[in-house]
Design a protein around this motif. Structure first.
Motif, short mmCIF file in Angstrom:
data_model
loop_
_atom_site.label_atom_id
_atom_site.label_comp_id
_atom_site.label_asym_id
_atom_site.label_seq_id
_atom_site.Cartn_x
_atom_site.Cartn_y
_atom_site.Cartn_z
N GLY A 189 0.84 -1.19 0.00
CA GLY A 189 0.00 0.00 0.00
C GLY A 189 0.87 1.24 0.00
N HIS A 190 0.23 2.40 -0.09
CA HIS A 190 0.95 3.67 -0.10
C HIS A 190 1.47 3.96 1.31
N SER A 191 2.72 4.41 1.39
CA SER A 191 3.34 4.64 2.70
C SER A 191 2.66 5.76 3.48
N ALA A 192 1.93 6.66 2.77
CA ALA A 192 1.20 7.71 3.49
C ALA A 192 0.11 7.12 4.37
N LEU A 193 -0.31 5.92 4.04
CA LEU A 193 -1.35 5.22 4.80
C LEU A 193 -0.77 3.96 5.45
N ALA A 194 0.50 4.00 5.78
CA ALA A 194 1.20 2.80 6.25
C ALA A 194 0.50 2.10 7.41
N THR A 198 -0.27 -4.12 6.64
CA THR A 198 0.66 -4.97 7.40
C THR A 198 1.99 -5.02 6.68
N ASN A 199 2.98 -4.45 7.30
CA ASN A 199 4.31 -4.34 6.72
C ASN A 199 5.06 -5.66 6.93
N ALA A 200 5.44 -6.29 5.82
CA ALA A 200 6.13 -7.58 5.91
C ALA A 200 7.46 -7.47 6.64
N LEU A 201 8.10 -6.30 6.55
CA LEU A 201 9.36 -6.12 7.29
C LEU A 201 9.14 -6.14 8.80
N HIS A 202 7.95 -5.73 9.25
CA HIS A 202 7.66 -5.81 10.67
C HIS A 202 7.59 -7.26 11.12
N SER A 241 15.94 -9.11 3.83
CA SER A 241 15.63 -8.29 2.65
C SER A 241 14.13 -8.05 2.59
N GLY A 242 13.76 -6.99 1.86
CA GLY A 242 12.35 -6.72 1.67
C GLY A 242 12.12 -5.31 1.18
N GLY A 243 10.98 -5.12 0.54
CA GLY A 243 10.61 -3.80 0.05
C GLY A 243 11.17 -3.47 -1.30
N THR A 244 10.46 -2.57 -2.02
CA THR A 244 10.89 -2.16 -3.35
C THR A 244 11.10 -0.65 -3.45
N ALA A 245 10.40 0.12 -2.64
CA ALA A 245 10.54 1.58 -2.67
C ALA A 245 10.12 2.14 -1.32
N LEU A 246 10.65 3.31 -0.97
CA LEU A 246 10.38 3.90 0.33
C LEU A 246 8.90 4.22 0.50
N ASN A 247 8.22 4.58 -0.58
CA ASN A 247 6.82 5.00 -0.45
C ASN A 247 5.83 3.86 -0.68
#
Length: 383
Positions: A189-194, A198-202, A241-247
């Protein structure tokens, strides 16, 4: 008696083969097979599934138990290391020979092939058996691929020597290892609404915390063996590892980790605890996508030989050593022990001192000590 000059001549040839695990070992194997065949050994090739590499099994002498000598032919990479000499050309100086694999473990392979030359002139009353494998340095992969075809060839040797570097001390134990991946799933999802996702890195971070807690528990309350530098089972995370972009809230993250366990800590029990930890973390997140999948992608067994066992006493006699030791690194020895073959680890050089390092070397007195042990093995086999 083993000819040291011949051993060094063979070692020079072996070092010249660039058998880093990502490369083929076929040229080295062809050379070793020719040496063994010329010495009267029956040689069987045990190719990898894709045919790019091969192991060898060689045997000479009458039917019977005999003695088995085992070694791997691959070496670790040299990229990123500050070598002051050509790693794939044997050089000498200060009572040493230098080159990638001199210690780990082509020095031992050279001693074995030199022994084959001595055996060619001897009348054996028991067989001399030799196994050369591939891809040991990437998790004992080669021996696992070879075992189905190798096991019926081996018979029941009364002793097996795996020649990893132990300073010619008799090693009767090492930990087993399992390599695993944890794939953590969340929601993108958009990081403005993080907070809405559910953040997989968490999940990955929480899982790492669980692994650290497991390590602390094993250190405090798990099995202990003072023969090891680290006397308990260890859990280690080596990559996250994880994620593709900061936002973008990441919906997938990964943790690559391992455990190295004492014989008294059963591998299946440790794995069950890891899987339970993954379930606990997943349950903390209400999103239906939230889960952690744990996959074991490689493992090798440990070695645990009683110090008063016949094979340990036999090895100490041959190595002229009064004590036994245990080593921190893994070997192929556990696979032979699982087949019911009495097995120890004993070879020239120091893994801590020279193994996997730039300007890797083997002291000539270590090579001579290994040659002397080979002579005593041959004397035993000839009576």
């Amino acid at each position: 008696m083993t000819d040291t000059a011949r051993t060094l001549e063979i070692l020079e040839r072996l070092i010249a083969f660039d058998t880093v695990s990502c490369n083929s070992n076929l040229d080295l194997a062809a050379y070793a097979a020719a040496v063994l065949a010329d010495c009267g050994f029956a040689v069987t090739r045990l190719p990898s599934p894709d045919g790019s590499k091969t192991g060898l099994y060689a045997e000479k002498g009458p039917a019977g138990p005999g003695v088995l000598l085992s070694a791997h032919t691959d070496v670790v990479p040299v990229e990123g290391q500050a070598w002051s000499r050509d790693p794939f050309r044997l050089t000498r100086g200060e009572g040493r020979v230098y080159g990638r694999g001199t210690t780990d473990m082509k020095g031992y392979v050279a001693s074995v092939l030199a022994l084959a030359g001595s055996a060619a002139q001897a009348e054996l009353r028991e067989p001399l058996k030799i196994v050369l494998s591939y891809d040991e340095e990437v998790g004992c992969v080669g021996i696992q691929q070879m075992l189905e075809r190798l096991a019926p060839l081996l018979g029941s040797p009364r002793a097996c020597f795996v020649g990893e570097p132990t300073d010619m001390q008799v090693a009767i134990g090492h930990k087993g290892k399992a390599a695993l991946r944890a794939i953590c799933h969340g929601q993108s999802g958009h990081s403005a609404l993080a907070p809405d996702f559910t953040n997989a890195l968490h999940l990955a971070a929480d899982f790492l915390t669980e692994l650290r807690a497991l390590q602390e528990d094993l250190a405090a309350g798990g099995a202990q063996d003072a023969a090891y530098d680290i006397p308990y089972t260890t859990v280690h995370a080596g990559k996250m590892s994880g994620g593709t972009a900061l936002n973008i809230v990441p919906d997938r993250a990964g943790v690559t980790f391992e455990y190295r366990h004492l014989a008294a800590d059963r591998a299946e029990d440790i794995l069950a605890r890891i899987e339970a930890a993954a379930e606990r973390v997943s349950a903390r997140y209400p999103a239906p996508e939230a889960r952690i999948e744990v996959e074991q992608y490689n493992a090798y067994p440990g070695l645990d030989v009683p110090p008063d066992s016949p094979v340990a006493a036999y090895a100490r006699k041959l190595a002229r050593s009064s004590t036994s030791t245990k080593v921190a690194f893994g070997t192929e020895a556990g696979f032979f022990a699982r087949l019911g073959i009495p097995t120890v680890v004993c070879g020239p050089g120091s893994m801590a001192g020279q193994g996997h390092k730039p300007d890797e070397y083997l002291a000539l007195d270590q090579l001579a000590a290994c040659g002397a042990m080979m002579d005593r093995i041959l004397q035993d086999l000839t009576g």
